[in-house]
Motif scaffolding. Sequence first.
Motif, PDB file in Angstrom:
ATOM      1  N   PHE A 260       0.845  -1.197   0.000  1.00  0.00           N
ATOM      2  CA  PHE A 260       0.000   0.000   0.000  1.00  0.00           C
ATOM      3  C   PHE A 260       0.878   1.244   0.000  1.00  0.00           C
ATOM      4  O   PHE A 260       0.668   2.180  -0.783  1.00  0.00           O
ATOM      5  CB  PHE A 260      -0.912  -0.020   1.225  1.00  0.00           C
ATOM      6  N   SER A 261       1.882   1.249   0.883  1.00  0.00           N
ATOM      7  CA  SER A 261       2.747   2.430   0.970  1.00  0.00           C
ATOM      8  C   SER A 261       3.604   2.582  -0.274  1.00  0.00           C
ATOM      9  O   SER A 261       3.763   3.686  -0.807  1.00  0.00           O
ATOM     10  CB  SER A 261       3.634   2.341   2.221  1.00  0.00           C
ATOM     11  N   TYR A 262       4.141   1.469  -0.779  1.00  0.00           N
ATOM     12  CA  TYR A 262       5.047   1.526  -1.933  1.00  0.00           C
ATOM     13  C   TYR A 262       4.330   2.010  -3.188  1.00  0.00           C
ATOM     14  O   TYR A 262       4.794   2.936  -3.871  1.00  0.00           O
ATOM     15  CB  TYR A 262       5.661   0.142  -2.171  1.00  0.00           C
ATOM     16  N   TYR A 263       3.197   1.375  -3.511  1.00  0.00           N
ATOM     17  CA  TYR A 263       2.496   1.738  -4.743  1.00  0.00           C
ATOM     18  C   TYR A 263       1.756   3.067  -4.610  1.00  0.00           C
ATOM     19  O   TYR A 263       1.542   3.756  -5.605  1.00  0.00           O
ATOM     20  CB  TYR A 263       1.560   0.617  -5.171  1.00  0.00           C
ATOM     21  N   GLY A 264       1.364   3.434  -3.378  1.00  0.00           N
ATOM     22  CA  GLY A 264       0.770   4.745  -3.185  1.00  0.00           C
ATOM     23  C   GLY A 264       1.776   5.847  -3.447  1.00  0.00           C
ATOM     24  O   GLY A 264       1.485   6.832  -4.147  1.00  0.00           O
ATOM     25  N   MET A 265       2.970   5.696  -2.903  1.00  0.00           N
ATOM     26  CA  MET A 265       4.029   6.678  -3.135  1.00  0.00           C
ATOM     27  C   MET A 265       4.411   6.714  -4.608  1.00  0.00           C
ATOM     28  O   MET A 265       4.555   7.777  -5.218  1.00  0.00           O
ATOM     29  CB  MET A 265       5.228   6.328  -2.263  1.00  0.00           C
ATOM     30  N   ARG A 266       4.528   5.544  -5.233  1.00  0.00           N
ATOM     31  CA  ARG A 266       4.941   5.481  -6.635  1.00  0.00           C
ATOM     32  C   ARG A 266       3.891   6.082  -7.566  1.00  0.00           C
ATOM     33  O   ARG A 266       4.222   6.646  -8.612  1.00  0.00           O
ATOM     34  CB  ARG A 266       5.214   4.030  -7.037  1.00  0.00           C
TER      35      ARG A 266
END
Length: 513
Positions: free
Chosen positions: A46-52
């Motif tokens: 969630f954090s990785y793809y949200g930031m990306r």
Amino acid sequence: MGTGGRGDAGEGEGGPAAGHVEGDHAFLGHPRGLFTLFTTEMWERFSYYGMRAILLLYLTDTVANGGLGLDRTTGSAFVAIYGTSVYLLSVVGGWLADRVVGARRSVLYGGIVIAAGHVLLTVPGFGFSMAGIGLVAFGTGLLKPNVSSMVGELYARHDPRRDPGFAIFYMGINLGSFFSPFIVGSVQRAWGYHAGFSVAAVGMALALVFFVAGYRYLGTAGTDVPNPITPDDRPAVARLGALVLAGVVAATVLAALVGKGWGIETFIDAVSYLALATPAVLLVVMYRSPRVTAAERPRVLAYAPLFVASMLFWMIFEQAASTLTEFADDRTSLELFGISISPAFFQAVNPASVILLSPVFAWIWTRTHDRPPTAYKFVLGLTFAALSFVFLALASAALGDSLASPWILVTVYVIQTLGELCLSPVGIAATTLLAPRAFRGQAMALWFLSNAAGQAVTAQTIEATEGVSDTAYFGGIGAVGLVCACILLLLAPWVTRHIRRADELEGAASAGA
């Protein structure tokens, strides 16, 4: 989504895996530790793809709007090379877990570093942003390869729940990847980029909470250091470290000479050179090693075209965060069913498609007895990826200066997902099958490096085609992908013969054990 662990980590030659807890069926018939790792990975993704999802928009938006003001070419290339860095560092993360800290501490330390990186991204300023991006990349490299390996350690080697357990785990990956673009994108549009990054920081904090709270359910999974560095190993490790450092310095100097200066472009080029050179060196080392038998050496050659196909697939697929986000922002109508949407919305299409289509593909492979063979699945995967760009090029040409319907990008992502489901699930199996016995661990690193190299090619392509129209850019890459798919189709019978021969050798070895 594109995912993968370190293969058979945690499996012994017989008996239970290191973290196996006999009789634990508390989570949907699976060990409770699976819930811990499921929720950890879900919130981390969630954090990785949200930031990306908003990274390119942040890098290239004007300073007045809260962005960093990079030009679109540099921003897109930087996002691609960020993805390259994650996969390069995943190799480092796997090595550190295997030889220094163990998988569990690697996941914990990686999560803390990722959270710190997201916090830095909430602070305005170029320096804070670059440091934050660097920490997220390094932390992801520590965490990514080791969560999957811990899932494998929860089950005995021949436990029939193993494959369904991984299916549940990967569902967590796709759930986190699906929801994050909606939430982070909506927050970014309402309150700005740094607010969006703060949502990603909260996601990573939740991942850490679930991981630490679930420690007691993991048994001994991930606590062991499988191949610790001994005093006798230290000189070899020091030589390896010196060699890696020399490679980094050489790539940086070469990038500075080619670019005639220092700057963000130098970093992009240097990482690209490393990502392209490392797998080539590793393949040559495998092929020439005296520890590789005469029977195994042709299998290394057979893996080479599969590696190239995988590299080209990820080169197209991973442009979701760069050129496809740019297309969404600049050339797509951001209204669907009368609702205003963020450019980040489209990155939710792939995980949604994976969730919906995975059972269909599982049924197809079961009905066809896992046919066609591996090499032909790679052909299908690359063909679908290439066709997605050909479709986008034709749509771009037909649109002219008009905005594209959101359904055009939705179709692109669905086509790419069809390719992913053909290629990605069989990639690890093909890697372990064709790898020489002495290089099983390094071969899994090579699988990660296909993604790193693919995104490095993307970065270089973006820089080399600055000013080229969308029609020419996507059409050119799609055409090259189709040509390479045809070449692999011609090589497929040769590759298949080597894979079958490898299977026979593995079967004979197991029977004689």
